[in-house]
Write a protein that holds these residues in place. Structure first.
Motif, mmCIF file in Angstrom:
data_model
loop_
_atom_site.group_PDB
_atom_site.id
_atom_site.type_symbol
_atom_site.label_atom_id
_atom_site.label_comp_id
_atom_site.label_asym_id
_atom_site.label_seq_id
_atom_site.Cartn_x
_atom_site.Cartn_y
_atom_site.Cartn_z
ATOM 1 N N PHE A 1 0.807 -1.213 0.000
ATOM 2 C CA PHE A 1 0.000 0.000 0.000
ATOM 3 C C PHE A 1 0.846 1.272 0.000
ATOM 4 C CE2 PHE A 1 -2.975 -3.023 2.057
ATOM 5 C CZ PHE A 1 -4.031 -2.896 1.176
ATOM 6 N N ILE A 2 0.414 2.247 -0.795
ATOM 7 C CA ILE A 2 0.969 3.606 -0.714
ATOM 8 C C ILE A 2 0.511 4.209 0.597
ATOM 9 C CG2 ILE A 2 0.926 5.943 -1.671
ATOM 10 C CD1 ILE A 2 0.200 4.618 -4.375
ATOM 11 N N GLU A 3 -0.759 4.033 0.865
ATOM 12 C CA GLU A 3 -1.363 4.513 2.111
ATOM 13 C C GLU A 3 -2.502 3.584 2.457
ATOM 14 O OE1 GLU A 3 -4.615 5.959 2.619
ATOM 15 O OE2 GLU A 3 -5.128 5.443 0.563
ATOM 16 N N HIS A 4 -2.785 3.515 3.751
ATOM 17 C CA HIS A 4 -3.939 2.737 4.210
ATOM 18 C C HIS A 4 -4.378 3.289 5.555
ATOM 19 C CE1 HIS A 4 -0.591 0.743 6.233
ATOM 20 N NE2 HIS A 4 -1.457 0.415 7.174
ATOM 21 N N GLU A 5 -5.630 3.090 5.854
ATOM 22 C CA GLU A 5 -6.204 3.568 7.111
ATOM 23 C C GLU A 5 -7.225 2.569 7.619
ATOM 24 O OE1 GLU A 5 -5.670 6.359 8.968
ATOM 25 O OE2 GLU A 5 -4.134 7.086 7.580
ATOM 26 N N GLN A 6 -7.301 2.483 8.928
ATOM 27 C CA GLN A 6 -8.424 1.781 9.543
ATOM 28 C C GLN A 6 -9.445 2.885 9.804
ATOM 29 O OE1 GLN A 6 -7.501 -0.694 12.910
ATOM 30 N NE2 GLN A 6 -9.601 -1.349 13.138
ATOM 31 N N TYR B 1 -10.901 -1.421 7.009
ATOM 32 C CA TYR B 1 -9.726 -0.854 6.371
ATOM 33 C C TYR B 1 -10.018 -0.399 4.946
ATOM 34 C CZ TYR B 1 -6.656 -3.028 9.917
ATOM 35 O OH TYR B 1 -6.021 -3.405 11.071
ATOM 36 N N TYR B 2 -9.295 0.638 4.538
ATOM 37 C CA TYR B 2 -9.251 1.096 3.148
ATOM 38 C C TYR B 2 -7.794 1.366 2.820
ATOM 39 C CZ TYR B 2 -14.308 2.026 3.161
ATOM 40 O OH TYR B 2 -15.677 1.907 3.228
ATOM 41 N N GLY B 3 -7.384 1.129 1.587
ATOM 42 C CA GLY B 3 -6.001 1.407 1.216
ATOM 43 C C GLY B 3 -5.815 1.520 -0.279
ATOM 44 N N VAL C 1 -10.821 11.150 3.809
ATOM 45 C CA VAL C 1 -10.048 12.358 4.079
ATOM 46 C C VAL C 1 -8.646 12.043 4.597
ATOM 47 C CG1 VAL C 1 -9.981 14.489 5.433
ATOM 48 C CG2 VAL C 1 -12.120 13.750 4.366
ATOM 49 N N LYS C 2 -8.518 11.098 5.521
ATOM 50 C CA LYS C 2 -7.179 10.738 6.011
ATOM 51 C C LYS C 2 -6.308 10.216 4.878
ATOM 52 C CE LYS C 2 -8.118 9.709 10.847
ATOM 53 N NZ LYS C 2 -8.072 8.677 11.883
ATOM 54 N N GLY C 3 -6.882 9.358 4.047
ATOM 55 C CA GLY C 3 -6.132 8.836 2.903
ATOM 56 C C GLY C 3 -5.724 9.942 1.952
ATOM 57 N N ILE D 1 -15.621 16.126 11.946
ATOM 58 C CA ILE D 1 -14.172 16.135 12.190
ATOM 59 C C ILE D 1 -13.419 16.317 10.866
ATOM 60 C CG2 ILE D 1 -12.217 14.727 12.966
ATOM 61 C CD1 ILE D 1 -14.286 13.411 14.952
ATOM 62 N N GLU D 2 -13.841 15.585 9.839
ATOM 63 C CA GLU D 2 -13.168 15.657 8.535
ATOM 64 C C GLU D 2 -13.249 17.058 7.933
ATOM 65 O OE1 GLU D 2 -13.614 11.144 6.797
ATOM 66 O OE2 GLU D 2 -15.325 12.499 6.599
ATOM 67 N N MET D 3 -14.374 17.714 8.104
ATOM 68 C CA MET D 3 -14.533 19.044 7.516
ATOM 69 C C MET D 3 -13.535 20.038 8.112
ATOM 70 S SD MET D 3 -18.648 18.962 6.927
ATOM 71 C CE MET D 3 -18.812 20.658 6.473
ATOM 72 N N ALA D 4 -13.069 19.780 9.312
ATOM 73 C CA ALA D 4 -12.045 20.634 9.919
ATOM 74 C C ALA D 4 -10.696 20.474 9.215
ATOM 75 C CB ALA D 4 -11.915 20.313 11.407
ATOM 76 N N ASP D 5 -10.521 19.404 8.439
ATOM 77 C CA ASP D 5 -9.272 19.168 7.709
ATOM 78 C C ASP D 5 -9.324 19.642 6.257
ATOM 79 O OD1 ASP D 5 -7.889 18.019 9.847
ATOM 80 O OD2 ASP D 5 -8.668 16.015 9.404
#
Length: 184
Positions: free
Chosen positions: A66-71, A77-79, A101-103, A152-156
């Motif tokens: 994975f380039i990136e992944h998140e729980q 999980y997504y990646g 958003v984290k990804g 929370i995501e909208m703050a990013d």
């Protein structure tokens, strides 16, 4: 170049991606992410996502695939696979990443000046709630989790190159077209 499109769930990121893929055939191609969640509705493995088990996902993490992944949620999980960028660039197309958003933030930090990152904003949390309920394919418990996460995501949103408010679909498409035209 790569194109990163992120948004809270239900804000319209997949609609924006679909618009680009149909308006500019062959110029963009969707990077298909892996997920451990079950398919929804008419989703097909390898088209919307690669649907794999948690164990298989964790094996790919261990392999460095994975380039990136998140729980994103507990056990969910997504990646993004390195192999997806290779596959798309071999065709001469620009990869589009339709990610959470984290990804998106992770990809933005990795690719920096080789990426255009767009955060699709809902007009309000109330409208987002209406959209999520209107899908009819998500439990009330999951909708509540997504709404809590959305605030929370909208703050990013400031982490992205552009914030595009999806309050009028045609207007949002016009703004999106203006943003991607320089990439073509």
């Amino acid at each position: 170049m790569i194109l990163i499109i992120c948004a809270p769930s239900g804000s319209g990121k997949s609609t924006m991606v679909h618009h680009l893929l149909t308006t500019y055939p062959g110029r963009f191609e969707l990077s298909v992410s892996c997920t451990t969640r079950a398919p929804r509705g008419q989703e097909v493995d390898g088209r919307e996502y690669y649907f794999i088990s948690r164990e298989a996902f964790e094996q790919k993490i261990a392999e460095g695939a994975f380039i990136e992944h998140e729980q994103v949620y507990e056990g969910l999980y997504y990646g993004t696979l390195y192999s997806e960028i290779d596959r798309i660039q071999a065709k001469g197309a620009i990869p589009i990443f339709d990610v959470d958003v984290k990804g998106g933030i992770n990809l933005e930090h990795i690719f920096r000046d080789k990426a255009l990152s767009i955060f699709v904003c809902p007009p309000s949390l109330e409208e987002l709630s209406r959209r999520l309920h209107g899908r009819g394919d998500t439990s009330e418990e999951m909708i509540e989790k997504r709404l809590a996460k959305a605030s929370i995501e909208m703050a990013d949103a400031h982490e992205f190159d552009v914030q595009l408010v999806n309050d009028n679909l045609e207007s949002a498409f016009q703004q999106l077209d203006a943003l991607v035209t320089p990439l073509l």
